[in-house]
Write a protein that holds these residues in place. Structure first.
Motif, PDB file in Angstrom:
ATOM      1  N   GLU A  23      12.470  -1.415  -4.940  1.00  0.00           N
ATOM      2  CA  GLU A  23      11.150  -0.793  -5.033  1.00  0.00           C
ATOM      3  C   GLU A  23      10.059  -1.850  -5.145  1.00  0.00           C
ATOM      4  O   GLU A  23       8.988  -1.721  -4.548  1.00  0.00           O
ATOM      5  CB  GLU A  23      11.110   0.146  -6.238  1.00  0.00           C
ATOM      6  N   ARG A  24      10.334  -2.901  -5.919  1.00  0.00           N
ATOM      7  CA  ARG A  24       9.352  -3.978  -6.062  1.00  0.00           C
ATOM      8  C   ARG A  24       9.148  -4.698  -4.735  1.00  0.00           C
ATOM      9  O   ARG A  24       8.031  -5.125  -4.411  1.00  0.00           O
ATOM     10  CB  ARG A  24       9.808  -4.966  -7.136  1.00  0.00           C
ATOM     11  N   ALA A  25      10.217  -4.837  -3.957  1.00  0.00           N
ATOM     12  CA  ALA A  25      10.135  -5.560  -2.690  1.00  0.00           C
ATOM     13  C   ALA A  25       9.265  -4.850  -1.664  1.00  0.00           C
ATOM     14  O   ALA A  25       8.805  -5.466  -0.698  1.00  0.00           O
ATOM     15  CB  ALA A  25      11.535  -5.775  -2.127  1.00  0.00           C
ATOM     16  N   LYS A  26       9.022  -3.558  -1.867  1.00  0.00           N
ATOM     17  CA  LYS A  26       8.161  -2.820  -0.943  1.00  0.00           C
ATOM     18  C   LYS A  26       6.728  -3.306  -1.012  1.00  0.00           C
ATOM     19  O   LYS A  26       5.937  -3.052  -0.101  1.00  0.00           O
ATOM     20  CB  LYS A  26       8.224  -1.321  -1.253  1.00  0.00           C
ATOM     21  N   GLY A  27       6.369  -3.968  -2.107  1.00  0.00           N
ATOM     22  CA  GLY A  27       5.024  -4.503  -2.223  1.00  0.00           C
ATOM     23  C   GLY A  27       4.066  -3.548  -2.904  1.00  0.00           C
ATOM     24  O   GLY A  27       4.426  -2.849  -3.847  1.00  0.00           O
ATOM     25  N   GLN A  28       2.845  -3.482  -2.385  1.00  0.00           N
ATOM     26  CA  GLN A  28       1.795  -2.703  -3.040  1.00  0.00           C
ATOM     27  C   GLN A  28       1.927  -1.202  -2.745  1.00  0.00           C
ATOM     28  O   GLN A  28       2.651  -0.785  -1.836  1.00  0.00           O
ATOM     29  CB  GLN A  28       0.427  -3.191  -2.558  1.00  0.00           C
ATOM     30  N   LEU A  58      -1.925  -4.920   2.109  1.00  0.00           N
ATOM     31  CA  LEU A  58      -1.018  -5.872   2.731  1.00  0.00           C
ATOM     32  C   LEU A  58       0.126  -6.247   1.795  1.00  0.00           C
ATOM     33  O   LEU A  58       0.012  -6.136   0.575  1.00  0.00           O
ATOM     34  CB  LEU A  58      -1.785  -7.130   3.145  1.00  0.00           C
ATOM     35  N   LYS A  59       1.221  -6.714   2.359  1.00  0.00           N
ATOM     36  CA  LYS A  59       2.358  -7.166   1.576  1.00  0.00           C
ATOM     37  C   LYS A  59       1.944  -8.335   0.687  1.00  0.00           C
ATOM     38  O   LYS A  59       1.090  -9.145   1.051  1.00  0.00           O
ATOM     39  CB  LYS A  59       3.498  -7.594   2.504  1.00  0.00           C
ATOM     40  N   THR A  60       2.547  -8.419  -0.502  1.00  0.00           N
ATOM     41  CA  THR A  60       2.211  -9.462  -1.455  1.00  0.00           C
ATOM     42  C   THR A  60       2.401 -10.845  -0.837  1.00  0.00           C
ATOM     43  O   THR A  60       3.441 -11.143  -0.245  1.00  0.00           O
ATOM     44  CB  THR A  60       3.099  -9.352  -2.709  1.00  0.00           C
TER      45      THR A  60
END
Length: 313
Positions: free
Chosen positions: A289-294, A298-300
């Motif tokens: 879930e954290r890897a999905k980003g915001q 835009l992606k982190t």
């Protein structure tokens, strides 16, 4: 995980930042964030956000490198301060800060200094330059990002669970959200000492270095203030690292920049989520879930996970 709400701490009051470029850093906080200078002492300059009731919000100290010094947390009463000091037991009493009385100085397991205090000096505006509204600490600056107050501090740590135990057992902070890796290890955790959803955060330091800072955050009134701040930073050559976007964790609308000294600064919306439930259930986010980003945006960016202060090789 349930932590009983013990309201011995009221809020995070102020923070000390080290900077190798003191004049440029001061200009950033005053001209671009909208703070005002409220004192000087030694190699430090004290800065005030317009609706902070205390003498100072940020203490900028000239240093050979960037990073974080003390974080000051105000107790809820003189008795509460004594209770926390007795619970911690390993700190010491000092009286060495402008505008603050007796301080119980302690460190978390990672080496970050925390100063607990009760006695504080209220901010007094210059004669003839006070606010139009008497329930406001200072007049609205009308420049830059117009930050209202300090919002939270995000530390980097070598042992995030150990630092979390310090917050829950010694400071009686409550965890609200966390990231749990596939290995079962907690890589980041958010804590509150107030009714806000978070005040203090710990994130794993991939370098294995103690006592570093991820970022300090300041609250604005609206999302539009953050959008305007992005333009202000662009025009003044300030490095915009990422944003404006919205975090999934804690739902914060944000902009991250690096002030001239190198410290990461977050601007976030002041309409922070509140944790009113006395039996709040800790929210866990998985590694996937954290890897999905915001939540959206835009992606982190990679430096968000690698940059911290002071810098290390």
């Amino acid at each position: 995980m349930f932590t009983e709400r013990v309201r011995d701490l009221a809020h995070v009051g102020s923070v000390e930042l080290f900077t190798p470029t003191p004049e440029e850093s001061r200009a950033f906080f005053v001209d671009l964030l909208g703070m005002s200078e409220s004192g000087r002492q030694g190699d430090s300059v004290y800065l005030h956000a317009w609706d902070d009731y205390e003498r100072f919000t940020v203490k900028l100290t000239a240093s050979s490198t960037s990073g974080i010094g003390r974080t000051y947390v105000r107790a809820a009463s003189p008795q509460a301060l004594e209770r926390r000091a007795a619970q911690i037991g390993t700190g010491s009493w000092v009286e060495d800060e402008l505008g603050i009385g007796r301080i119980y100085l302690c460190t978390d397991p990672d080496g970050h200094e925390v100063g607990l205090y009760w006695e504080t000096e209220r901010f007094t505006p210059s004669p003839g330059k006070g606010p139009a509204l008497k329930n406001q600490a200072d007049r609205f600056p009308g420049r830059g990002a117009n930050v209202r107050r300090l919002d939270h501090v995000n530390y980097l740590s070598v042992d995030t669970p150990a630092c979390g135990r310090f917050l829950t057992e010694s400071l009686r902070a409550r965890p609200t959200e966390q990231i749990v890796l596939d290995s079962g290890d907690v890589s980041a955790i958010w804590y509150t000492v107030s009714d806000k959803s978070y005040d203090l955060v710990y994130t794993n330091d991939w370098t294995g270095t103690h006592g570093r800072l991820h970022h300090v955050a300041f609250a604005t009134d609206t999302r539009e203030d953050i959008l305007r701040a992005a333009d202000v930073m662009l025009e003044n050559g300030i490095h915009i690292e990422t944003g404006p976007h919205k975090h999934a964790i804690q739902q914060t609308f944000f902009l991250y920049v690096w002030e001239p000294g190198g410290n990461r600064i977050e601007l976030c919306n002041a309409g922070a989520r509140l944790v009113l439930a006395p039996d709040w259930e800790l929210i866990s986010w998985t590694q996937a879930e954290r890897a999905k980003g915001q939540a959206w945006g835009l992606k982190t960016i990679e430096t968000f996970h690698t940059h911290g202060t002071p810098p290390v090789s």
